[in-house]
Enzyme design. Sequence first.
Site, mmCIF file in Angstrom:
data_model
loop_
_atom_site.group_PDB
_atom_site.id
_atom_site.type_symbol
_atom_site.label_atom_id
_atom_site.label_comp_id
_atom_site.label_asym_id
_atom_site.label_seq_id
_atom_site.Cartn_x
_atom_site.Cartn_y
_atom_site.Cartn_z
ATOM 1 N N ASP A 337 0.826 -1.215 0.000
ATOM 2 C CA ASP A 337 0.000 0.000 0.000
ATOM 3 C C ASP A 337 0.859 1.263 0.000
ATOM 4 O O ASP A 337 2.003 1.240 0.486
ATOM 5 C CB ASP A 337 -0.915 0.017 1.240
ATOM 6 C CG ASP A 337 -0.117 -0.086 2.538
ATOM 7 O OD1 ASP A 337 0.819 -0.902 2.580
ATOM 8 O OD2 ASP A 337 -0.414 0.652 3.495
ATOM 9 N N GLU A 338 0.279 2.306 -0.501
ATOM 10 C CA GLU A 338 0.814 3.667 -0.355
ATOM 11 C C GLU A 338 2.312 3.789 -0.628
ATOM 12 O O GLU A 338 3.013 4.504 0.088
ATOM 13 C CB GLU A 338 0.520 4.185 1.068
ATOM 14 C CG GLU A 338 -0.945 4.206 1.390
ATOM 15 C CD GLU A 338 -1.232 4.482 2.863
ATOM 16 O OE1 GLU A 338 -2.211 5.181 3.147
ATOM 17 O OE2 GLU A 338 -0.487 3.980 3.729
ATOM 18 N N SER A 339 2.778 3.128 -1.673
ATOM 19 C CA SER A 339 4.208 3.250 -2.011
ATOM 20 C C SER A 339 4.377 4.471 -2.918
ATOM 21 O O SER A 339 4.733 4.340 -4.092
ATOM 22 C CB SER A 339 4.689 1.980 -2.705
ATOM 23 O OG SER A 339 4.750 0.936 -1.788
#
Length: 523
Positions: A337-339
């Site tokens: 997530d959220e890279s």
Amino acid sequence: MKTTLKTTALLLVILLVSIACTQKRELAMPSIELTTDFLIPHPVKVTATNSSFPLDQYTAITTSMEEGFDDVGLFLAEKIIATTSLDLQVNPASMKDIETVINIHLKSDFETDNLEAYELDIRENEIMLHAASAAGAFRGIQTIRQLIPEQSNDNLADYSIWTIPSGEITDAPQFKYRSAMLDVARHFFSVEDVKKYIDVLSYYKMNNLHLHLTDDQGWRIEIKSWPKLTEIGGKTAVGGDQGGFYTQEDYTEIVNYAARRHINIVPEVDMPGHTNAASLSYPILDGTGKKLKPYEGIDVGFSTFDCRKDTVYAFIDDVVREISALTPGPYFHIGGDESHTTTKDDFNYFVNRVSKIVEKHGKQMIGWDEVVHADVGENAIVQYWNKKENAQKGVEKGMQVILSPGQRAYLDMKYDENSKHGLTWAGYIPVDVGYNWSPETFAKIPLESILGIEAPLWSETITNLDELSYLAFPRVIGYAELGWSIEQNRNWDDYRTRLANQAPYLRKEGIKYYPSKLIDWKE
Ligand code: TNX
């Protein structure tokens, strides 16, 4: 003279015993109606037969000899002694003095192939629990526990009897995966805290606990081949609070404790983003090129591994190998997530390579919904938290979906503006909003592609078990029902009453639930 006294005493004893026996034998069981008032999740079908089963000192538990059944019987006995002080024998060598029995048996010809299916037939002198597996038997004994009244009925005899209403229950879960997630990375939670959470989750028939073991603020699991992860990365937590980590023995203790409750542990190592603590421990992993420092804030999206370096994959291979060897369950969660600082190409390349590592170590990969953009196969599972379109794309690729929509299933969202803990980015989630939705239709995912539902508890704003309980309870109980019960059996007004009736159990467990005003909590 002495002999006469002895004889009289003996006669007296015989008389008293026979009176007691007659009394017991002639005891007419009061008729009480079997209802769902105390049951969560709501079973598939409940039929009352208007009598009751006397749980008392003359009750024993017997089980079939297939693997795991004996322990389910022992577990039930442990719980019964804790709530009633009755010390029931399990599979006793002799049935002398035993008058009523709780039978726990394997049944192989269920109409469904669901291994967690069970049937309960409660009669005046016997409770028959038939289950498709030891896991099904374990789910079934939770129903028995919920049917044991809080107080004994001492008017019936001169000893304590807990009367369980008679009837039949047929039950099986709708979804295969029913789970909660605990973030032990932003704040660390002790083995004892995790065990407590597992205990209560298992009472509501959940079958998985996902542990978010790593993040920017902390690395929480010992990896023997990379010791600095915990020596350096395990030290910090949000807000400068105390860090911590599980040794491999601690982790195994959690796994075993959960396994006895037929709960599977899903380990997550979040990557390629959310990796500041890992890169701080081993700077060679870092892909940002920035100066690394410990992170104790709550922002996301600033860290990344170097996705084009072989050492990074050698590292991940070691981590996945060591954790997989300690994890008997089928899943390994790679985060994803959220890279935000990883380029799209790097991200997809990374997920593809890591998915092969997970496969090599014999696990099925789970990833947050962003991973569907990579070249992941149908064997991987997508966890929908943010974007419906991602979940749907996963379905097109043949993936199974775990539903954790932020606006409905996030345990770390505040209940309302007065909540003591929690975040608000996905909105407030009062108890009714958390319950009142249909996983079956919410994201327009075909039913057969839904593996199940999971309620994540991120720990930026909570530091101990009481604060965990404030956010998780009562909402997580609703998610247990959404995962188990079919839509026709779910209704907010009815659920409200059943939830209100959970208060004595939660208090007894020492769970400091949020006393939402939407519920008329039972005293
Ligand atoms: C989003 S949900 C995150 C977490 C945060 C959470 C706070 C997800 C996959 N990522 O990193 O802790 O929001 O609610």
